[in-house]
Design a protein around this motif. Structure first.
Motif, PDB file in Angstrom:
ATOM      1  N   SER A 195       0.826  -1.208   0.000  1.00  0.00           N
ATOM      2  CA  SER A 195       0.000   0.000   0.000  1.00  0.00           C
ATOM      3  C   SER A 195       0.859   1.257   0.000  1.00  0.00           C
ATOM      4  N   THR A 196       1.994   1.226   0.711  1.00  0.00           N
ATOM      5  CA  THR A 196       2.900   2.375   0.713  1.00  0.00           C
ATOM      6  C   THR A 196       3.568   2.524  -0.646  1.00  0.00           C
ATOM      7  N   VAL A 197       4.020   1.421  -1.207  1.00  0.00           N
ATOM      8  CA  VAL A 197       4.671   1.449  -2.520  1.00  0.00           C
ATOM      9  C   VAL A 197       3.728   2.042  -3.564  1.00  0.00           C
ATOM     10  N   GLU A 198       2.462   1.618  -3.530  1.00  0.00           N
ATOM     11  CA  GLU A 198       1.501   2.104  -4.517  1.00  0.00           C
ATOM     12  C   GLU A 198       1.254   3.603  -4.352  1.00  0.00           C
ATOM     13  N   LEU A 240       3.271   5.926  -2.987  1.00  0.00           N
ATOM     14  CA  LEU A 240       4.437   6.716  -3.346  1.00  0.00           C
ATOM     15  C   LEU A 240       4.861   6.519  -4.803  1.00  0.00           C
ATOM     16  N   SER A 241       4.180   5.630  -5.504  1.00  0.00           N
ATOM     17  CA  SER A 241       4.418   5.455  -6.936  1.00  0.00           C
ATOM     18  C   SER A 241       3.360   6.170  -7.765  1.00  0.00           C
ATOM     19  N   ASN A 242       2.102   6.088  -7.328  1.00  0.00           N
ATOM     20  CA  ASN A 242       0.990   6.611  -8.123  1.00  0.00           C
ATOM     21  C   ASN A 242       0.358   7.871  -7.555  1.00  0.00           C
ATOM     22  N   GLY A 245      -7.912   9.661  -6.731  1.00  0.00           N
ATOM     23  CA  GLY A 245      -8.863  10.760  -6.769  1.00  0.00           C
ATOM     24  C   GLY A 245      -8.204  12.118  -6.820  1.00  0.00           C
ATOM     25  N   GLU A 246      -6.936  12.174  -6.432  1.00  0.00           N
ATOM     26  CA  GLU A 246      -6.186  13.425  -6.481  1.00  0.00           C
ATOM     27  C   GLU A 246      -5.137  13.394  -7.582  1.00  0.00           C
ATOM     28  N   HIS A 247      -4.444  12.261  -7.709  1.00  0.00           N
ATOM     29  CA  HIS A 247      -3.412  12.130  -8.734  1.00  0.00           C
ATOM     30  C   HIS A 247      -3.780  11.125  -9.819  1.00  0.00           C
ATOM     31  N   LEU A 275       9.895  12.307  -6.236  1.00  0.00           N
ATOM     32  CA  LEU A 275       9.641  11.247  -5.256  1.00  0.00           C
ATOM     33  C   LEU A 275      10.569  10.047  -5.340  1.00  0.00           C
ATOM     34  N   ASN A 276      11.284   9.890  -6.425  1.00  0.00           N
ATOM     35  CA  ASN A 276      11.986   8.627  -6.660  1.00  0.00           C
ATOM     36  C   ASN A 276      12.932   8.240  -5.532  1.00  0.00           C
ATOM     37  N   ASP A 277      13.658   9.194  -4.977  1.00  0.00           N
ATOM     38  CA  ASP A 277      14.650   8.859  -3.953  1.00  0.00           C
ATOM     39  C   ASP A 277      14.022   8.482  -2.615  1.00  0.00           C
ATOM     40  N   TYR A 278      12.751   8.781  -2.422  1.00  0.00           N
ATOM     41  CA  TYR A 278      12.060   8.327  -1.218  1.00  0.00           C
ATOM     42  C   TYR A 278      11.696   6.843  -1.347  1.00  0.00           C
ATOM     43  N   ARG A 279      11.826   6.315  -2.565  1.00  0.00           N
ATOM     44  CA  ARG A 279      11.450   4.917  -2.832  1.00  0.00           C
ATOM     45  C   ARG A 279      12.676   4.029  -3.030  1.00  0.00           C
ATOM     46  N   MET A 280      13.820   4.415  -2.473  1.00  0.00           N
ATOM     47  CA  MET A 280      15.084   3.780  -2.834  1.00  0.00           C
ATOM     48  C   MET A 280      15.203   2.306  -2.475  1.00  0.00           C
TER      49      MET A 280
END
Length: 541
Positions: A365-368, A370-372, A376-378, A402-407
């Motif tokens: 759920s976190t991955v999704e 911070l990826s998408n 409803g907003e994005h 955001l990419n570096d927050y998903r390292m």
């Protein structure tokens, strides 16, 4: 969103990551959770510090790398309070060194350079994670079980686990494209060998392929990474596997640099290529229609493709496999499915809280999110479950950093809706043309039959002590500097002289001891380490 499975060739048969436990994720909807005012960290939460690259690219309206809509979201929805410590991307190692020296290094150190992470290990700055994972983790522990290579690559010579890593999909980095319209005009074919490559590059430089009656085109480029890609064609790596041994090779240096020298001396490449250290001149040459064969990162080629097409709508490029040399056919560098990207500071005050954060960040759920972004907003979800961005320009502003927050996230569980920043369903003709080019690059460069020439990925070379690391780095830098001199010095300094000087310098600086170490390491680890061929089979269905 449906999760994808690893292919059957991947060791262990990896499945999708399990959902976050109720203990870590918390119960109820966001509206039911206690929200910290203005995104501040909750007083009740344990606090940790985590590094984040500062690339100087976050839009002003979004805040800073340590305080923005996503750091607030993480602090509001995660199990711990996080203080994000900005690290200048281009000076990350210097900044980390200062922070460790002063005792102020963050609890969780995120860094793409595995050689630097290895150096922190040799300095005893990293915390072994085996007991921490066993006692305090659910999600990352499950990921290690499903992706055993994460543990293999994160384990140091003392047998303990130190690094955390990201599981993703293999990604093309380097690429090679050729002006197909120039080939057609001159009646030539895409070159398949290094000899044919030289002949075509020569024609592009000397036979007026753009038809303007002026000798103003270059056959190919040698600046920045392009020189290393020519090395790859000749398998000119420092260490290669040969006759069942891991050896330091020297016999591939000469043909690689004779090829470069011939290009230089005959005016086929830009005479000032050595001063084009960041490749910007080659970018301009390609974008303005003055470069016939372009070797660069795929993302860089993509960025300049639009300018080329807008300058000359009739320009057509074709991706090409690296030509075959007498040593075989190889491929460019790539990002493999696994990347070791972080470690825990040995002096972290609360390692258990750090592990809670790691678990939260690898949860689907976190991955999704911070990826998408926020549904409803994005984005919206279509009936088939596919993600559709609501406003791409708005998303770029609010999510482009955001990419570096998903390292260290398992990114493979989220299907991407774009390639090189271009939406897969784009109706723009230039986007559609590039997407077809990119798909062909995936086929050409992620082919296990034509791997990158190293024995393993540079990110997965074995950890060395400080002295051997110095020998390795000095050997690499000396080879490149010495042989570059041989390329541009004419008869005053030959390629043969350069190779002999490289050898002398190597052995004078302790090269034999490093060769012996590598040879023994390979014999001890050849049945357990992750080598280049395996990296190409780590794909998803």
């Amino acid at each position: 969103m449906s999760k994808q499975n690893w292919s059957k060739t991947m060791m262990g048969g990896f499945a999708a990551v399990t959902a976050l436990s109720m203990v870590l994720a918390g119960c109820g909807s966001d509206s039911e959770k206690p929200q910290a005012a203005d995104g501040e960290k909750s007083e009740a939460k344990e606090e940790i510090s985590v590094s984040i690259y500062d690339r100087g690219q976050i839009p002003k309206e979004e805040g800073t790398y340590s305080d923005n809509r996503w750091t607030k979201w993480i602090n509001e929805n995660g199990p711990v309070g996080v203080d994000f410590v900005p690290i200048p991307r281009n000076e990350s190692q210097q900044k980390y060194s200062m922070l460790f020296a002063s005792g102020d290094a963050p609890d969780l150190v995120l860094e793409y350079d595995t050689d630097f992470l290895n150096s922190l290990w040799t300095q005893k700055q990293l915390l072994p994670l085996d007991d921490l994972v066993e006692k305090s983790s659910t999600e990352y522990k499950a990921l290690l079980e499903k992706v055993p290579a994460l543990r293999t690559l994160g384990t140091k010579p003392d047998g303990k686990l130190y690094n955390i890593g990201m599981v993703t999909k293999p990604e093309v980095l380097g690429a090679m494209v050729i002006r197909q319209d120039w080939l057609d005009k001159l009646g030539l074919e895409v070159p398949q060998t290094t000899e044919e490559l030289y002949a075509v590059a020569d024609a592009f430089a000397n036979q007026d392929p753009d038809g303007n009656g002026v000798k103003d085109t270059f056959g190919m480029n040698l600046s920045q990474f392009a020189s290393f890609y020519v090395d790859a064609m000749f398998q000119n790596e420092m260490f290669i596997i040969e006759d069942g041994q891991l050896v330091r090779q020297f016999d591939r240096i000469k043909p690689a640099y004779e090829f470069k020298k011939k290009l230089f001396e005959n005016g086929i490449v830009d005479k000032d290529f050595l001063s084009d250290k960041n490749g910007q001149k080659a970018e301009q040459d390609f974008a303005s229609g003055k470069l016939g064969i372009y070797l660069a990162y795929r993302s860089v080629i993509s960025k300049n493709f639009d300018t080329l097409k807008n300058t000359d709508p009739n320009a057509k490029i074709t991706p090409m496999a690296f030509p075959e040399s007498e040593f075989g056919r190889f491929g460019p560098d790539f990002n493999p499915s696994i990347q070791m990207t972080g470690a825990v500071n040995a002096n972290a005050k609360n390692p258990e809280a750090v592990m809670k954060y790691i678990d939260f960040m690898v949860t689907p759920s976190t991955v999704e999110t911070l990826s998408n972004g926020i549904e409803g907003e994005h984005y919206t979800k279509e009936s088939d479950g596919k993600i559709k961005p609501i406003d791409e320009k708005k998303n770029e502003t609010e999510m482009g950093y955001l990419n570096d927050y998903r390292m260290f996230m398992p990114k493979y569980i989220v299907e991407s809706n774009n390639v090189d920043g271009r939406q897969l369903d784009s109706t723009d003709p230039i986007d559609k043309e590039w997407l077809a080019i990119a798909a062909e690059m995936d086929t050409l460069y992620l082919d296990p039959a034509h791997p990158h020439p190293g024995f393993t990925h540079a990110k997965f070379r074995p950890s060395l002590d400080k002295a051997m690391t110095t020998t390795f780095n000095d050997g690499w830098n000396n080879m490149n500097d010495t042989m570059a001199k041989a390329v541009v010095s004419g008869s005053g300094y030959s390629v043969d002289q350069g190779v002999e000087d490289v050898k002398k310098s190597w052995y004078a600086s302790g090269g034999q001891a490093l060769e012996d170490w590598y040879k023994q390491w390979y014999q001890d680890n050849k049945d357990s380490w992750i080598f280049m061929e395996q990296l190409y089979t780590m794909k998803f269905e």
